[in-house]
Design a protein around this motif. Structure first.
Motif, PDB file in Angstrom:
ATOM      1  N   ALA A   1      32.118 140.686   0.256  1.00  0.00           N
ATOM      2  CA  ALA A   1      32.640 139.686  -0.674  1.00  0.00           C
ATOM      3  C   ALA A   1      32.680 138.297  -0.038  1.00  0.00           C
TER       4      ALA A   1
ATOM      5  N   GLU B   1      34.907 136.319  -2.623  1.00  0.00           N
ATOM      6  CA  GLU B   1      35.051 136.564  -4.055  1.00  0.00           C
ATOM      7  C   GLU B   1      36.099 137.620  -4.309  1.00  0.00           C
ATOM      8  N   ASP B   2      36.895 137.429  -5.342  1.00  0.00           N
ATOM      9  CA  ASP B   2      37.728 138.529  -5.821  1.00  0.00           C
ATOM     10  C   ASP B   2      37.428 138.718  -7.318  1.00  0.00           C
ATOM     11  N   LYS B   3      38.242 139.503  -7.975  1.00  0.00           N
ATOM     12  CA  LYS B   3      37.907 139.833  -9.371  1.00  0.00           C
ATOM     13  C   LYS B   3      37.887 138.606 -10.262  1.00  0.00           C
ATOM     14  N   GLU B   4      38.818 137.667  -9.984  1.00  0.00           N
ATOM     15  CA  GLU B   4      38.925 136.507 -10.875  1.00  0.00           C
ATOM     16  C   GLU B   4      37.859 135.454 -10.592  1.00  0.00           C
TER      17      GLU B   4
ATOM     18  N   LYS C   1      36.368 132.199 -12.334  1.00  0.00           N
ATOM     19  CA  LYS C   1      35.078 132.122 -13.027  1.00  0.00           C
ATOM     20  C   LYS C   1      35.320 131.742 -14.479  1.00  0.00           C
TER      21      LYS C   1
ATOM     22  N   LYS D   1      31.890 135.693 -16.574  1.00  0.00           N
ATOM     23  CA  LYS D   1      32.499 136.980 -16.231  1.00  0.00           C
ATOM     24  C   LYS D   1      31.596 138.142 -16.643  1.00  0.00           C
TER      25      LYS D   1
END
Lengths: 152, 130
Positions: free
Chosen positions: A97, B34-37, B116, B121
């Protein structure tokens, strides 16, 4: 770290070279290759310190951003101050990531020899905005003494 | 997310530097992941008060700028670092929702969350069976 670097262009070049190697390793360098902001076997000293002095105190200023104050440990022994602690990585982030990884993390310890004895009981430490300021009052015998000259 | 390194793009992104008295500044080291959001940018900026920190986005360029004050408690006799001003710019992709960037400064570390935009998304596509 926050030292002003007059060789800024060389620093930029170094980053470019690092980046080239990052690409070579498919995104992220192996952990042992990462730029040592931090310690371990790294050659750099961490944290960087400044030493100051006035009539009554020694001051040790250490550059240590992003450290949980609870993990910081300070000991004074025979005029030697030891600063140790741990800088943690961002948690729960997968290796893949990462787009960029310039900060490092890990445990550190540094010993600073002071030029005199210290009143151990009244040492104060203040951690603010990532800068640790330790105030070490001088022991009575380490303070400068005015010697009056008598004339006859 | 490409970096706009200050010295390399000084003329292009920071013309005012040319008209101003030369100031000492360095680029803070950052982690970007990066993360989910969306994206998270973590920058080490020791010695910076939140009032002296300026984070802004203009024309999809994210600028981190901070001033530091270094107050010396006594007579220095050994020095390894100075606190200097920070400056660094990044080119954002248009997938970042610029209106919802959040920033947090703690223990000299700046954490930015760049969500994002909805359009970027991931969307699940329903597969129909016949």
């Amino acid at each position: 770290m926050a030292t002003y670097n007059p060789f800024g262009d060389i620093e930029v070049l170094r980053r470019e070279i690092d980046r080239t190697f990052e690409d070579f390793w498919g995104g992220r360098q192996p952990r042992s290759w990462r730029v040592a902001f931090l310690p371990g076997q790294a050659s750099r000293r961490y944290p960087l310190v400044n030493l100051y002095e006035d009539k009554d105190n020694f001051f040790v200023e250490a550059l240590a951003p992003g450290i949980d104050p609870d993990s910081l440990e300070l000991t004074v022994d025979n005029g030697v101050l030891t600063i140790s602690g741990e800088k943690k990585e961002p948690q729960d982030v997968a290796e893949e990531a990462y787009h960029r990884s310039e900060r490092a993390a890990g445990k550190f310890a540094r010993r600073v020899e002071l030029s005199g004895t210290v009143d151990v009981d009244t040492v104060k430490a203040d951690y603010k905005n990532g800068v640790l300021m330790i105030t070490l009052p001088k022991a009575p015998e380490a303070k400068p003494r005015q010697i009056s000259v008598s004339t006859r | 997310m490409a970096e706009k390194t200050v010295p390399a793009t000084r003329e292009e992104t920071a013309p005012r530097e040319a008209t101003r008295a030369q100031e000492q500044h360095i680029a803070p080291p950052v982690d970007i992941f990066e993360d989910k959001e969306g994206l998270v940018v973590v920058a080490d900026m020791p010695g910076v008060e939140s009032a002296d920190l300026d984070v802004h986005v203009e024309n999809d360029v994210l600028t981190l700028e901070a001033k530091t004050k270094h107050e010396l408690p006594g007579e220095p006799y050994y020095r390894e670092f100075q606190l200097v001003n920070f400056f660094r710019q990044f080119q954002l992709s248009d997938e970042v929702d610029v209106d919802h960037i959040s920033a947090e400064l703690k223990n000299g570390v700046l954490t930015l969350h760049l969500p994002k935009s909805e359009a970027a998304k991931p969307k699940r596509i329903q597969v129909r069976t016949q």
